[in-house]
Motif scaffolding. Structure first.
Motif, PDB file in Angstrom:
ATOM      1  N   THR A 143      28.135 -19.815 -43.854  1.00 18.03           N
ATOM      2  CA  THR A 143      28.492 -21.229 -43.750  1.00 18.03           C
ATOM      3  C   THR A 143      27.232 -22.081 -43.699  1.00 18.03           C
ATOM      4  O   THR A 143      26.321 -21.814 -42.909  1.00 18.03           O
ATOM      5  N   ARG A 144      27.168 -23.088 -44.556  1.00 17.25           N
ATOM      6  CA  ARG A 144      26.025 -23.992 -44.564  1.00 17.25           C
ATOM      7  C   ARG A 144      26.172 -25.047 -43.479  1.00 17.25           C
ATOM      8  O   ARG A 144      27.274 -25.403 -43.084  1.00 17.25           O
ATOM      9  N   SER A 145      25.042 -25.558 -43.004  1.00 15.21           N
ATOM     10  CA  SER A 145      25.058 -26.561 -41.943  1.00 15.21           C
ATOM     11  C   SER A 145      25.618 -27.879 -42.471  1.00 15.21           C
ATOM     12  O   SER A 145      25.660 -28.133 -43.681  1.00 15.21           O
ATOM     13  N   LYS A 146      26.033 -28.721 -41.531  1.00 12.73           N
ATOM     14  CA  LYS A 146      26.575 -30.040 -41.884  1.00 12.73           C
ATOM     15  C   LYS A 146      25.543 -30.869 -42.629  1.00 12.73           C
ATOM     16  O   LYS A 146      25.881 -31.592 -43.575  1.00 12.73           O
ATOM     17  N   SER A 147      24.275 -30.781 -42.213  1.00  9.07           N
ATOM     18  CA  SER A 147      23.231 -31.580 -42.861  1.00  9.07           C
ATOM     19  C   SER A 147      23.031 -31.167 -44.317  1.00  9.07           C
ATOM     20  O   SER A 147      22.787 -32.010 -45.188  1.00  9.07           O
ATOM     21  N   VAL A 148      23.114 -29.849 -44.583  1.00  8.19           N
ATOM     22  CA  VAL A 148      22.978 -29.366 -45.964  1.00  8.19           C
ATOM     23  C   VAL A 148      24.112 -29.903 -46.827  1.00  8.19           C
ATOM     24  O   VAL A 148      23.885 -30.392 -47.948  1.00  8.19           O
ATOM     25  N   LEU A 149      25.339 -29.834 -46.305  1.00  9.66           N
ATOM     26  CA  LEU A 149      26.491 -30.356 -47.047  1.00  9.66           C
ATOM     27  C   LEU A 149      26.338 -31.853 -47.302  1.00  9.66           C
ATOM     28  O   LEU A 149      26.582 -32.330 -48.421  1.00  9.66           O
ATOM     29  N   ASN A 150      25.925 -32.576 -46.275  1.00 13.32           N
ATOM     30  CA  ASN A 150      25.773 -34.032 -46.426  1.00 13.32           C
ATOM     31  C   ASN A 150      24.737 -34.376 -47.487  1.00 13.32           C
ATOM     32  O   ASN A 150      24.937 -35.301 -48.290  1.00 13.32           O
ATOM     33  N   ASN A 151      23.632 -33.643 -47.502  1.00 16.32           N
ATOM     34  CA  ASN A 151      22.583 -33.907 -48.495  1.00 16.32           C
ATOM     35  C   ASN A 151      23.080 -33.644 -49.908  1.00 16.32           C
ATOM     36  O   ASN A 151      22.762 -34.398 -50.838  1.00 16.32           O
ATOM     37  N   MET A 152      23.857 -32.590 -50.085  1.00 14.71           N
ATOM     38  CA  MET A 152      24.392 -32.270 -51.413  1.00 14.71           C
ATOM     39  C   MET A 152      25.426 -33.289 -51.851  1.00 14.71           C
ATOM     40  O   MET A 152      25.517 -33.627 -53.039  1.00 14.71           O
TER      41      MET A 152
END
Length: 244
Positions: free
Chosen positions: A78-87
């Protein structure tokens, strides 16, 4: 603009009737394979956006869910929330070009949720904070804004702290918080618990301006030190006036 709670609930009920209750997660699981097959068959088609409309789900939320699932299946974690937000903010970071295009189509076509809406809300919030500062300067009121307070070491502050308190409608005001939104029951209760009462404990009584109005029954904490307005107050009494 002030609305009674009865008026607000009537508007909310009417809006609820416009769109059915979202039973989207079950439908999403059923339709996820459909995305994989259709996106390969039609690489330029807005498949995710169409699916979001079919299951009555926010397109940006659909994009987040699909992206999260894609990364889990690809990387096994599972990727972190920050990684998802950046993408989501910059789909070019997504290696799968078809998915990146679908994510972009979803985020730019969502008027209620997602990174584009967050940027708009942030910009509107800043505009109203500048408006508040301009109004204070016009009245020659000395104040410290949020940025100045943070440089002084404060970690959680209202938008404005008045260096000399004022009186508004007979109530003392030490601080002002600007909210570029409508104050409904849920949002106001959240702000009270997470912001306003802590400001009151630290700085004393204050004023909250809901620039887009609020439910009038929520203005019930005046005696305890939190005053609500839907515009910049015009009947300000300063220490100079009080002395005279």
């Amino acid at each position: 603009m002030r609305l009674s709670r009865t008026e607000y609930k009537e508007i909310a009920r009417w809006i609820d009737r416009l769109r059915p209750t979202r039973q989207c997660m079950r439908m999403l699981k059923e339709k996820f394979p459909k995305y994989l097959s259709e996106s390969k068959a039609q690489p330029n088609a807005p498949v995710l956006l169409q699916l979001a409309n079919e299951v009555d789900l926010s397109p940006a939320l659909m994009a987040r869910i699909i992206l999260d699932r894609f990364l889990q299946e690809r990387d096994g974690e599972t990727r972190s929330k920050s990684v998802l937000n950046n993408m989501l903010k910059d789909p070019a970071l997504i290696q799968d070009s078809i998915l990146a295009q679908n994510i972009y189509q979803c985020t730019i076509n969502d008027c209620c949720y997602g990174p584009l809406v967050d940027c708009i809300k942030h910009a509107i919030g800043q505009e109203h904070e500048i408006l508040l500062c301009d109004k204070l300067k016009e009245r020659n009121l000395s104040f410290l804004d949020e940025n100045q307070l943070r440089t002084m070491g404060y970690d959680k502050t209202p938008d404005i702290i008045l260096e000399v308190p004022i009186a508004v409608e007979g109530h003392i005001v030490h601080w002002i918080e600007s909210k570029a939104s409508f104050g409904d029951d849920h949002s106001h209760r959240t702000y009270l618990n997470e912001q306003f009462w802590s400001y009151w404990n630290r700085f004393g009584p204050g004023l909250v301006i809901y620039w887009y109005g609020f439910i009038e029954e929520l203005d019930c904490q005046r005696d305890r030190g939190i005053l609500l307005k839907d515009c910049f107050p015009t009947d300000i009494v300063t220490l100079c006036h009080a002395t005279q």
